[in-house]
Design a protein around this motif. Structure first.
Motif, PDB file in Angstrom:
ATOM      1  N   ALA A 172       0.950  -1.240  -0.115  1.00 46.56           N
ATOM      2  CA  ALA A 172       0.124  -0.014   0.119  1.00 46.56           C
ATOM      3  C   ALA A 172       0.942   1.226   0.002  1.00 46.56           C
ATOM      4  CB  ALA A 172      -1.015  -0.060   1.033  1.00 46.56           C
ATOM      5  N   PHE A 173       2.037   1.082   0.711  1.00 42.96           N
ATOM      6  CA  PHE A 173       2.734   2.382   0.783  1.00 42.96           C
ATOM      7  C   PHE A 173       3.534   2.468  -0.477  1.00 42.96           C
ATOM      8  CE2 PHE A 173       7.147   4.048   1.989  1.00 42.96           C
ATOM      9  CZ  PHE A 173       6.757   5.474   2.718  1.00 42.96           C
ATOM     10  N   ALA A 174       3.996   1.313  -1.033  1.00 42.41           N
ATOM     11  CA  ALA A 174       4.646   1.381  -2.406  1.00 42.41           C
ATOM     12  C   ALA A 174       3.450   2.318  -3.707  1.00 42.41           C
ATOM     13  CB  ALA A 174       4.939   0.154  -3.085  1.00 42.41           C
ATOM     14  N   ALA A 175       2.230   1.716  -3.476  1.00 43.53           N
ATOM     15  CA  ALA A 175       1.150   2.292  -4.278  1.00 43.53           C
ATOM     16  C   ALA A 175       0.942   3.852  -4.241  1.00 43.53           C
ATOM     17  CB  ALA A 175      -0.049   1.517  -3.969  1.00 43.53           C
ATOM     18  N   ALA A 176       1.273   4.362  -2.751  1.00 41.30           N
ATOM     19  CA  ALA A 176       0.977   5.333  -2.618  1.00 41.30           C
ATOM     20  C   ALA A 176       2.210   6.547  -2.859  1.00 41.30           C
ATOM     21  CB  ALA A 176       0.555   5.947  -1.239  1.00 41.30           C
ATOM     22  N   LEU A 177       3.002   6.112  -3.367  1.00 41.00           N
ATOM     23  CA  LEU A 177       4.297   6.864  -3.623  1.00 41.00           C
ATOM     24  C   LEU A 177       4.412   7.104  -4.976  1.00 41.00           C
ATOM     25  CD1 LEU A 177       7.060   4.864  -1.501  1.00 41.00           C
ATOM     26  CD2 LEU A 177       6.304   6.907  -0.947  1.00 41.00           C
ATOM     27  N   PRO A 178       5.127   8.377  -5.347  1.00 43.35           N
ATOM     28  CA  PRO A 178       5.563   8.283  -6.758  1.00 43.35           C
ATOM     29  C   PRO A 178       6.434   7.509  -7.053  1.00 43.35           C
ATOM     30  CG  PRO A 178       6.228  10.275  -5.341  1.00 43.35           C
ATOM     31  CD  PRO A 178       5.575   9.598  -4.508  1.00 43.35           C
ATOM     32  N   LEU A 235       9.750   7.994  -8.126  1.00 41.80           N
ATOM     33  CA  LEU A 235      10.844   8.473  -7.893  1.00 41.80           C
ATOM     34  C   LEU A 235      10.946   9.567  -6.590  1.00 41.80           C
ATOM     35  CD1 LEU A 235      12.707   9.054 -11.193  1.00 41.80           C
ATOM     36  CD2 LEU A 235      13.183   6.942  -9.646  1.00 41.80           C
ATOM     37  N   GLY A 236      11.706   9.473  -5.609  1.00 39.98           N
ATOM     38  CA  GLY A 236      11.770  10.555  -4.674  1.00 39.98           C
ATOM     39  C   GLY A 236      12.376   9.878  -3.622  1.00 39.98           C
ATOM     40  N   ALA A 237      12.793  10.611  -2.445  1.00 41.46           N
ATOM     41  CA  ALA A 237      13.195  10.529  -1.194  1.00 41.46           C
ATOM     42  C   ALA A 237      12.242   9.925  -0.593  1.00 41.46           C
ATOM     43  CB  ALA A 237      14.231  11.379  -0.724  1.00 41.46           C
ATOM     44  N   ASP A 253      18.017   8.357  -1.009  1.00 45.50           N
ATOM     45  CA  ASP A 253      18.478   8.847  -2.210  1.00 45.50           C
ATOM     46  C   ASP A 253      16.849   9.064  -3.061  1.00 45.50           C
ATOM     47  OD1 ASP A 253      19.164   6.662  -4.584  1.00 45.50           O
ATOM     48  OD2 ASP A 253      18.911   6.012  -2.540  1.00 45.50           O
ATOM     49  N   SER A 254      16.982   9.842  -4.149  1.00 42.28           N
ATOM     50  CA  SER A 254      15.936   9.876  -4.706  1.00 42.28           C
ATOM     51  C   SER A 254      15.606   8.516  -5.761  1.00 42.28           C
ATOM     52  CB  SER A 254      15.687  11.096  -6.000  1.00 42.28           C
ATOM     53  OG  SER A 254      16.934  10.752  -6.922  1.00 42.28           O
ATOM     54  N   THR A 276      12.482  20.234   3.044  1.00 43.08           N
ATOM     55  CA  THR A 276      13.960  20.622   2.251  1.00 43.08           C
ATOM     56  C   THR A 276      14.607  19.416   1.773  1.00 43.08           C
ATOM     57  OG1 THR A 276      14.941  20.163   4.427  1.00 43.08           O
ATOM     58  CG2 THR A 276      14.350  22.421   4.023  1.00 43.08           C
ATOM     59  N   ARG A 277      14.304  18.083   2.076  1.00 51.46           N
ATOM     60  CA  ARG A 277      15.133  17.177   1.477  1.00 51.46           C
ATOM     61  C   ARG A 277      14.105  16.464   0.402  1.00 51.46           C
ATOM     62  NH1 ARG A 277      20.110  14.987   3.426  1.00 51.46           N
ATOM     63  NH2 ARG A 277      20.515  16.271   5.330  1.00 51.46           N
ATOM     64  N   LEU A 278      12.987  17.058   0.093  1.00 51.23           N
ATOM     65  CA  LEU A 278      12.004  16.517  -1.179  1.00 51.23           C
ATOM     66  C   LEU A 278      11.552  15.116  -0.841  1.00 51.23           C
ATOM     67  CD1 LEU A 278      13.976  17.903  -3.908  1.00 51.23           C
ATOM     68  CD2 LEU A 278      12.104  19.101  -2.817  1.00 51.23           C
ATOM     69  N   VAL A 279      11.189  14.814   0.521  1.00 50.76           N
ATOM     70  CA  VAL A 279      10.755  13.546   0.814  1.00 50.76           C
ATOM     71  C   VAL A 279       9.053  13.194   0.465  1.00 50.76           C
ATOM     72  CG1 VAL A 279      10.016  12.157   2.842  1.00 50.76           C
ATOM     73  CG2 VAL A 279      12.183  13.469   2.942  1.00 50.76           C
ATOM     74  N   ASN A 280       9.109  11.887  -0.028  1.00 53.32           N
ATOM     75  CA  ASN A 280       7.855  11.795  -0.471  1.00 53.32           C
ATOM     76  C   ASN A 280       6.958  10.666   0.178  1.00 53.32           C
ATOM     77  OD1 ASN A 280       9.452  11.634  -3.761  1.00 53.32           O
ATOM     78  ND2 ASN A 280       7.597  13.042  -3.229  1.00 53.32           N
ATOM     79  N   GLY A 281       7.452  10.302   1.241  1.00 51.34           N
ATOM     80  CA  GLY A 281       6.810   9.337   2.186  1.00 51.34           C
ATOM     81  C   GLY A 281       7.748   9.089   3.478  1.00 51.34           C
TER      82      GLY A 281
END
Length: 158
Positions: A8-14, A16-18, A35-36, A65-70
């Motif tokens: 479910a977490f993987a499905a909610a993420l774009p 790429l991205g940290a 890393d991204s 600041t670190r462009l975190v996606n999850g």
């Protein structure tokens, strides 16, 4: 959004991205960021806990600041696999954080992550004082790396 499973977490993420990994303690929060490409977890810092609002503000500033996606929270399960009071506190932290951010949040079984971090620091001949300073964010790195490896497995990259 709190995701109950790595799928479910993987499905909610774009794509790429940290991702940030957190080791929540009663006095500190260890933070690691990937890393991204989501292959390597890097320990970043340890935040001294104060009040939830202040802790959350620091974490959310870091995610911006670190462009975190999850966000991955270490879940301190008992050795027999059951959940105790520390798990309940971690889940409560996640529910409160969820109200402040649109980022997906999930959990990773953190059993023995601090032990692994301690062994790695001892192997690196780190002084006792330095180990005390970095153990929490190194443990966060182990938590996050576990999730990164699981996500790569889900994508068939391992």
């Amino acid at each position: 959004m709190i995701c109950d499973t790595p799928d479910a977490f993987a499905a909610a993420l774009p794509p790429l991205g940290a991702i940030a990994g957190l080791d929540l303690g009663t006095k500190t929060i260890g933070v690691a960021v990937s890393d991204s490409m989501r292959s390597i977890a890097t320990p970043v810092q340890t935040i001294k806990r104060r009040k939830f609002g202040l802790d959350a503000a620091m974490l959310l500033e870091l995610t911006t600041t670190r462009l975190v996606n999850g966000i991955v929270l270490g879940l301190p399960m008992n050795m027999d696999g059951s959940e105790g009071p520390r798990c309940q506190a971690t889940r409560a932290f996640a529910r409160n954080l969820e109200k402040l951010t649109p980022l997906p949040i999930t959990f990773w079984d953190e059993r023995l992550s601090t032990v692994a971090a301690e062994r790695a620091l001892l192997a690196a001949d780190t002084s006792r004082k330095r180990r005390a300073e970095v153990i929490d964010h190194v443990a966060a790195g182990y938590i996050l790396q576990g999730m990164l490896d699981r996500l790569a497995h889900l994508k068939g990259e391992m």
